[in-house]
Scaffold this motif. Structure first.
Motif, PDB file in Angstrom:
ATOM      1  N   ALA A  94      -4.341  -2.177  -2.894  1.00  0.00           N
ATOM      2  CA  ALA A  94      -5.539  -1.447  -3.304  1.00  0.00           C
ATOM      3  C   ALA A  94      -5.195  -0.511  -4.453  1.00  0.00           C
ATOM      4  CB  ALA A  94      -6.108  -0.662  -2.122  1.00  0.00           C
ATOM      5  N   ASP A 144      -7.463  -4.419   8.169  1.00  0.00           N
ATOM      6  CA  ASP A 144      -8.561  -5.394   8.153  1.00  0.00           C
ATOM      7  C   ASP A 144      -8.203  -6.622   7.315  1.00  0.00           C
ATOM      8  OD1 ASP A 144     -10.044  -3.661   9.695  1.00  0.00           O
ATOM      9  OD2 ASP A 144     -11.216  -2.859   8.025  1.00  0.00           O
ATOM     10  N   ALA A 145      -7.531  -6.402   6.177  1.00  0.00           N
ATOM     11  CA  ALA A 145      -7.182  -7.515   5.299  1.00  0.00           C
ATOM     12  C   ALA A 145      -6.146  -8.431   5.952  1.00  0.00           C
ATOM     13  CB  ALA A 145      -6.658  -6.987   3.968  1.00  0.00           C
ATOM     14  N   ASP A 194      -8.161  -7.715  -0.667  1.00  0.00           N
ATOM     15  CA  ASP A 194      -9.142  -8.714  -0.232  1.00  0.00           C
ATOM     16  C   ASP A 194      -8.674 -10.139  -0.520  1.00  0.00           C
ATOM     17  OD1 ASP A 194      -9.436  -7.963  -2.995  1.00  0.00           O
ATOM     18  OD2 ASP A 194     -11.282  -9.136  -3.044  1.00  0.00           O
ATOM     19  N   THR A 207       0.844  -1.183   0.000  1.00  0.00           N
ATOM     20  CA  THR A 207       0.000   0.000   0.000  1.00  0.00           C
ATOM     21  C   THR A 207       0.882   1.236   0.000  1.00  0.00           C
ATOM     22  OG1 THR A 207      -1.898   1.054   1.087  1.00  0.00           O
ATOM     23  CG2 THR A 207      -0.159   0.187   2.505  1.00  0.00           C
ATOM     24  N   ASP A 210      -8.129  -0.519   5.463  1.00  0.00           N
ATOM     25  CA  ASP A 210      -8.346  -1.678   4.595  1.00  0.00           C
ATOM     26  C   ASP A 210      -7.171  -2.647   4.665  1.00  0.00           C
ATOM     27  OD1 ASP A 210      -6.627   0.075   3.329  1.00  0.00           O
ATOM     28  OD2 ASP A 210      -7.534  -0.140   1.338  1.00  0.00           O
TER      29      ASP A 210
END
Length: 316
Positions: free
Chosen positions: A49, A92-93, A66, A15, A89
């Motif tokens: 992402a 969480d992933a 994801d 990221t 994100d």
């Protein structure tokens, strides 16, 4: 089927704001093409992402974040600004991947991502020495260990900065495929094949320099691991006192002579267990352990399994 391919999948979680050095380092290790010689070698994928900015570089991931949930191992590279909260994100992933059964490893300040995901609560962990205080202050449930190269908690692993990230990556290869394969990767990358996780982070000279007193000593010892060498023997060969030898080892290698010697014996035992049918007694003799009982005790303490189990695992 939870993996992205038929081979064990290693996913790099990428990221904006990550350190490209650690990401590239992991890519070099796990994307090495050993499929012709190693059964079940890794399938490396990059998950992020959208396009990822890494300093002046742009990376286009193979999959979205994801897809981390489908990986067998997730690698989280270093985070460039630990004062900034990692993206939700990403956190969480990474958490979802671990809950789905993935082994999760952070490199350098990637530990802040694991900590934010709650994966380090109640566990020992480390990060770059310059940020261990910050990690401990922000995540009081984490048992921060500032003076080691990496920490292996089984399904959750963390490493210190820069070169220690390579140590952890090679440790993962060694755990999955044995010492011989890890040594093959290390030789390709021209790096030390093994530095124990408990070794000190801050070593003035991680590898002895060309004119250091240890330069001639270490190969001399490596050729005589079958002999019952002592620290006094090493000091005599190096033409210095045992105390002076100890200081050189701490400065150049970050461990005591005895710890280093035992590590070399264990590594040699691993290679013999993987590549020969020699009895445990013969392996003990070839590595200077003396007896099978002594080998089993030290091997189990260092590797976590008895020599017989290790051999079955890597020659099964």
């Amino acid at each position: 089927m939870r993996t992205l391919s038929d081979m064990p999948t290693v996913a790099l979680a990428a990221t904006d704001g990550m350190l490209h050095f650690e990401l590239a380092l992991a890519h070099e290790v796990f994307a090495a093409d050993l499929t012709s010689t190693v059964a079940n070698w890794y399938d490396l994928v990059v998950c992020g992402a959208g396009p990822v900015r890494l300093g002046r570089f742009e990376l286009r991931p193979d999959h979205g974040l994801d897809q981390l949930v489908h990986a067998d191992t997730v690698i989280v590279p270093g985070w460039s600004d630990v004062a900034v909260t990692p993206p939700a994100d990403l956190v969480d992933a990474v958490r979802a991947a671990h809950e789905a059964g993935a082994r999760v490893a952070s490199l350098c300040t990637g530990a802040f991502v694991l900590a934010a995901a709650g994966l380090l609560d109640g566990r020992r962990a480390t990060t770059h020495w310059a940020h261990t205080d910050e990690l401990a202050a922000r995540f009081p449930l984490v048992e921060v260990t500032p003076d080691v190269l990496y920490v292996d908690n089984g399904s959750v692993l963390t490493s210190a900065g820069k070169a220690a990230a390579m140590d952890l990556c090679l440790h993962l290869v060694r755990t999955d495929h044995g010492a011989a394969v890890a040594n093959t990767i290390a030789r390709r990358l021209v790096v030390p094949p093994h530095r124990a996780g408990g070794q000190a982070q801050f070593v003035t000279t991680p590898v002895p320099v060309q004119d250091a007193p240890l330069t001639a000593l270490l190969p001399w010892v490596a050729q005589r691991l079958d002999q019952p060498l002592t620290v006094a023997d090493l000091a005599k060969q190096a033409n210095m006192s045992s105390r002076t030898l100890g200081r050189h080892f701490q400065v150049s290698i970050g461990s005591t002579p005895l710890q280093w010697l035992l590590t070399q014996r264990i590594r040699r035992a691993q290679e013999l267990l993987e590549s020969t049918d020699d009895s445990i007694e013969a392996v003990a003799a070839a590595t200077g352990m003396g007896t099978a009982t002594t080998l089993r005790r030290h091997f189990h303490r260092s590797i976590g399994v008895p020599p017989d189990t290790y051999r079955r695992t890597f020659r099964g």
